[in-house]
Design an enzyme around this catalytic site. Structure first.
Site, PDB file in Angstrom:
ATOM      1  N   CYS A   1       0.839  -1.204   0.000  1.00 34.54           N
ATOM      2  CA  CYS A   1       0.000   0.000   0.000  1.00 34.54           C
ATOM      3  C   CYS A   1       0.869   1.247   0.000  1.00 34.54           C
ATOM      4  CB  CYS A   1      -0.879   0.035   1.239  1.00 34.54           C
ATOM      5  SG  CYS A   1      -1.930  -1.400   1.411  1.00 34.54           S
ATOM      6  N   GLY A  27      -0.435   0.499  -5.061  1.00 37.90           N
ATOM      7  CA  GLY A  27      -1.765  -0.041  -4.811  1.00 37.90           C
ATOM      8  C   GLY A  27      -2.798   0.596  -5.710  1.00 37.90           C
ATOM      9  N   ASN A 101       0.320   0.800   6.140  1.00 35.59           N
ATOM     10  CA  ASN A 101       0.967  -0.065   5.152  1.00 35.59           C
ATOM     11  C   ASN A 101       1.746  -1.141   5.904  1.00 35.59           C
ATOM     12  OD1 ASN A 101       3.865   0.289   2.959  1.00 35.59           O
ATOM     13  ND2 ASN A 101       2.260  -1.229   2.898  1.00 35.59           N
ATOM     14  N   GLY A 102       1.453  -2.393   5.610  1.00 35.03           N
ATOM     15  CA  GLY A 102       2.166  -3.480   6.263  1.00 35.03           C
ATOM     16  C   GLY A 102       1.239  -4.621   6.580  1.00 35.03           C
ATOM     17  N   TYR A 243      11.682  -4.737  -6.719  1.00 35.81           N
ATOM     18  CA  TYR A 243      10.498  -4.599  -7.553  1.00 35.81           C
ATOM     19  C   TYR A 243       9.536  -3.501  -7.165  1.00 35.81           C
ATOM     20  CZ  TYR A 243       5.807  -5.529  -9.274  1.00 35.81           C
ATOM     21  OH  TYR A 243       4.574  -5.381  -9.830  1.00 35.81           O
TER      22      TYR A 243
HETATM   23  P1  5GP Z   1       5.237 -14.735 -12.111  1.00 34.43           P
HETATM   24  O1  5GP Z   1       4.550 -14.807 -13.400  1.00 34.43           O
HETATM   25  O2  5GP Z   1       6.549 -15.447 -12.076  1.00 34.43           O
HETATM   26  O3  5GP Z   1       4.316 -15.167 -10.999  1.00 34.43           O
HETATM   27  O4  5GP Z   1       5.469 -13.208 -11.788  1.00 34.43           O
HETATM   28  C1  5GP Z   1       6.686 -12.585 -11.985  1.00 34.43           C
HETATM   29  C2  5GP Z   1       6.435 -11.197 -12.491  1.00 34.43           C
HETATM   30  O5  5GP Z   1       5.467 -10.559 -11.655  1.00 34.43           O
HETATM   31  C3  5GP Z   1       7.677 -10.314 -12.503  1.00 34.43           C
HETATM   32  O6  5GP Z   1       7.791  -9.771 -13.798  1.00 34.43           O
HETATM   33  C4  5GP Z   1       7.362  -9.219 -11.494  1.00 34.43           C
HETATM   34  O7  5GP Z   1       7.824  -7.988 -11.995  1.00 34.43           O
HETATM   35  C5  5GP Z   1       5.851  -9.215 -11.419  1.00 34.43           C
HETATM   36  N1  5GP Z   1       5.251  -8.789 -10.149  1.00 34.43           N
HETATM   37  C6  5GP Z   1       4.208  -7.931 -10.072  1.00 34.43           C
HETATM   38  N2  5GP Z   1       3.835  -7.720  -8.820  1.00 34.43           N
HETATM   39  C7  5GP Z   1       4.629  -8.429  -8.031  1.00 34.43           C
HETATM   40  C8  5GP Z   1       4.714  -8.561  -6.619  1.00 34.43           C
HETATM   41  O8  5GP Z   1       3.988  -7.988  -5.825  1.00 34.43           O
HETATM   42  N3  5GP Z   1       5.665  -9.393  -6.183  1.00 34.43           N
HETATM   43  C9  5GP Z   1       6.482 -10.031  -7.052  1.00 34.43           C
HETATM   44  N4  5GP Z   1       7.401 -10.827  -6.555  1.00 34.43           N
HETATM   45  N5  5GP Z   1       6.452  -9.907  -8.373  1.00 34.43           N
HETATM   46  C10 5GP Z   1       5.525  -9.111  -8.874  1.00 34.43           C
HETATM   47 MG    MG Z   2       7.472  -7.635 -14.243  1.00 32.59          MG
END
Ligand code: 5GP
Ligand code: MG
Ligand code: SF4
Length: 450
Positions: A1, A27, A101-102, A243
Site C-alpha cells: 500500500c 496499490g 501499510n504493512g 520490484y
Molecule cells: P510470475 O509470473 O513469475 O508469478 O510473476 C513474476 C512477475 O510478476 C515479474 O515480472 C514481477 O515484476 C511481477 N510482479 C508484479 N507484482 C509483483 C509482486 O507484488 N511481487 C512479485 N514478486 N512480483 C511481482
Molecule cells: Mg514484471
C-alpha cells in the site's frame, strides 16, 4: 500500500492527493483521503485509481490543515469497500484517522481477544485493530502515551500515519520493514511511503522515519519517540529495491535506481552469456537490464513493448485475469528479435507464468536463443509482511529445481543473481531477505495455518 500525510498546510488534502498520484504503483484497488479541520474529519474513499476517484468537487470538501491518504494494495485477495483506508473513528480525544501499510502478525490474536471483550469490528483491517487498542488505552492514558504503548503491543510490519487532536503522527515498526520518508515544505511537514511523492509536491526530503520511531508533529514542533527502545536489527524489505518501489525513489539509504542497476551489473558478472542483445521485461526489468548491458557490453534494446493502458498484472487477485493480462500487455518487436541470441532480464520469478509467456512470445517472434536472467534470487518463501506473494505451493522455486524451472519456462539458460551478490550491492546487510532464505526477522508463527 501507499500512505501519505501532510501537516500544517491549507492545501493539505490536495497535497495528499498529489502524493497518492505519485504512489499509485503501490496499490490500485482503491484510495482514500481524510482531512481534519481542527474539529471534524471529512473523507473520501472509493474503489479505483487516484486519477478516477478524486474530482475537484470531492477534494473541495476535504478542508483543514492536516490530511492523510492511502492507496490500497490487496494482500489477502479479499476486497471490500469496507476495507478502504484511512480508517476513521470517534475516540475520547475526538475524530481520528489512520492509514496503514504493512501486515500485523498478531492482529488475529488481538482481534479475537477484543471481540471476546465485546468490541465490535466493522472491517477486516489491521488499522481497525489498532484503533480499538488505542481506544481502550485512552480510558487511563493520555493520547501520546496510549499510542506509544499500542506500538509495544503489536508485532509485524507497519508504516502508518495517524491524525487526531491537531497532531499528525508517523510510525514505523521496529524492524522498519516498510518504508516511510519525512519531508518539509514552506508550510508544514509531510510523510510518504516513497520520496517520489515529495518530488511531486516540491517538498524536500528530510530523512526516513527510523525503524521503531514515532514522530509527532503539532503546533509545538516535531518530537521523536522510540516506544520499543532503540532498534538493534532493522530488516527493511529488500523486495522494495527489487520490484516494488519506483526507481526514482530514495529508500533505506540508497537510490532505488542505483541499487536495481547494481543488481543488473552483478547479475551480468555472475551469469554471463554470449548474446546479440539484452532486453528487459518491461517495466520492472528495465533498470536491471541497463546494468546488465553496461557490465556485459551487450547492446540494450527494447525488444518487448508494453501497452501502458493495462494495469500491473500481478495486482489482479485471480489467476485467470492475470494470465489474460500478460498477453494483452506485452508484445515483441519482431524485426529486432528474429534470428538473434537474446538475454531477457526480469526482476523476479514468482509463479513462473510471466517468464513462460515471455519466452513463448520471443520464440514465436523467431529468437534463436533465449537466456533468462533474474535480478533477484529464487523467490522460494511467502511474504508475511505485506507483499502479495502467493502460498508456498504456488511459488515455483519452492517446488521446482532451477533446471525444472528453466524447462518449464522454455528458456535455453536461466540464471539468478546470488544472495551474496545482492548483498554486495546494498550498503548494509540489515535487510529482510526472507522470501529468498526463509529466515523471517519477525516470527510469523501466528499467521501460518498448516
Ligand atoms: P510470475 O509470473 O513469475 O508469478 O510473476 C513474476 C512477475 O510478476 C515479474 O515480472 C514481477 O515484476 C511481477 N510482479 C508484479 N507484482 C509483483 C509482486 O507484488 N511481487 C512479485 N514478486 N512480483 C511481482
Ligand atoms: Mg514484471
Ligand atoms: Fe520483503 Fe520478501 Fe521480506 Fe516480504 S519476505 S518483507 S517481500 S524481503
Amino acid at each position: 500500500c501507499a500512505i501519505a500525510g501532510v501537516y500544517g498546510n491549507h492545501e493539505a488534502a490536495n497535497l495528499v492527493y498529489l502524493c497518492l498520484y505519485a504512489l499509485q504503483h503501490r496499490g490500485q484497488q482503491g484510495t482514500g483521503i481524510a482531512a481534519y479541520d481542527g474539529e471534524h474529519i471529512n473523507s473520501e474513499k472509493r474503489e479505483g485509481l487516484v486519477a478516477d476517484v478524486y474530482t475537484k468537487k470531492r477534494l473541495k470538501k476535504l478542508h483543514g490543515k492536516i490530511a492523510i491518504g492511502h492507496n490500497r494494495y490487496p494482500t489477502d485477495g479479499v476486497f471490500s469497500t469496507r476495507n478502504l483506508q484511512p480508517i476513521i473513528a470517534e475516540l475520547p480525544i475526538g475524530d481520528c484517522a489512520l492509514a496503514y501499510n504493512g501486515n500485523l502478525i498478531n492482529a488475529f490474536k488481538i482481534r479475537r481477544q477484543l471481540i471476546q471483550d465485546g468490541v465490535i469490528f466493522s472491517t477486516g483491517t489491521d488499522s481497525e485493530t489498532i484503533m480499538h487498542l488505542l481506544a481502550k488505552r485512552l480510558k487511563n492514558e493520555d493520547f501520546i502515551t496510549a499510542l506509544s504503548n499500542v506500538m509495544t503491543q503489536i508485532t509485524g510490519s507497519y508504516s502508518m500515519v495517524f491524525m487526531a487532536d491537531n497532531k499528525l503522527i508517523a510510525m514505523r515498526d521496529p524492524h522498519g520493514v516498510r518504508p516511510l520518508a519525512m519531508g518539509m515544505m514552506k508550510d508544514g511537514y509531510v510523510f510518504v511511503s516513497e520520496t517520489v511523492a515529495l518530488d511531486l509536491i516540491d517538498a524536500h526530503f528530510v530523512r526516513e522515519v527510523e525503524p521503531g520511531e514515532m514522530v509527532v508533529v503539532d503546533a509545538s514542533g516535531v518530537k521523536s519517540y522510540f516506544p520499543n527502545g532503540k532498534v538493534e536489527n532493522p530488516a527493511p524489505c529488500v523486495f522494495e529495491h527489487v520490484y516494488f518501489a519506483r526507481p526514482d525513489s530514495f529508500m533505506f539509504g540508497q537510490s532505488v535506481y542505483e541499487v536495481r542497476k547494481g543488481f543488473g551489473k552483478m547479475l551480468a558478472k555472475e551469469c554471463p552469456v554470449d548474446a546479440d542483445i539484452v532486453i528487459p521485461v518491461p517495466d520492472s526489468g528495465i533498470t536491471a537490464t541497463i546494468g546488465y548491458s553496461e557490465e556485459s557490453k551487450i547492446p540494450f534494446e527494447l525488444g518487448i513493448i508494453r501497452n501502458h493502458y493495462v494495469g500491473r498484472t500481478f495486482i489482479e487477485p485471480s489467476q485467470n485475469i492475470r494470465d489474460f493480462g500478460v498477453r494483452v500487455k506485452l508484445n515483441p518487436v519482431r524485426n529486432l528479435i528474429k534470428g538473434k541470441k537474446i538475454v531477457v532480464v526480469d526482476d523476479s520469478i514468482v509463479r513462473g507464468t510471466t517468464s513462460k509467456k515471455i519466452v513463448k512470445l520471443l520464440r514465436d517472434a523467431g529468437a534463436k536463443e533465449i537466456h533468462m536472467r533474474i535480478s533477484a534470487p529464487p523467490t522460494s518463501y511467502p511474504c508475511y509482511y505485506g507483499i502479495d506473494t502467493p502460498t508456498k505451493k504456488e511459488l515455483i522455486s519452492n517446488t521446482h529445481t532451477e533446471d525444472e524451472i528453466r524447462r518449464f519456462i522454455g528458456a535455453d539458460t536461466l540464471g539468478y543473481i546470488s544472495l551474496e551478490g545482492m548483498k554486495k550491492v546494498l550498503i548494509d546487510n540489515n535487510f529482510c531477505f526472507a522470501c529468498f532464505t526463509g529466515q523471517y526477522p519477525i516470527n510469523p508463527a501466528d499467521l501460518i495455518e498448516d
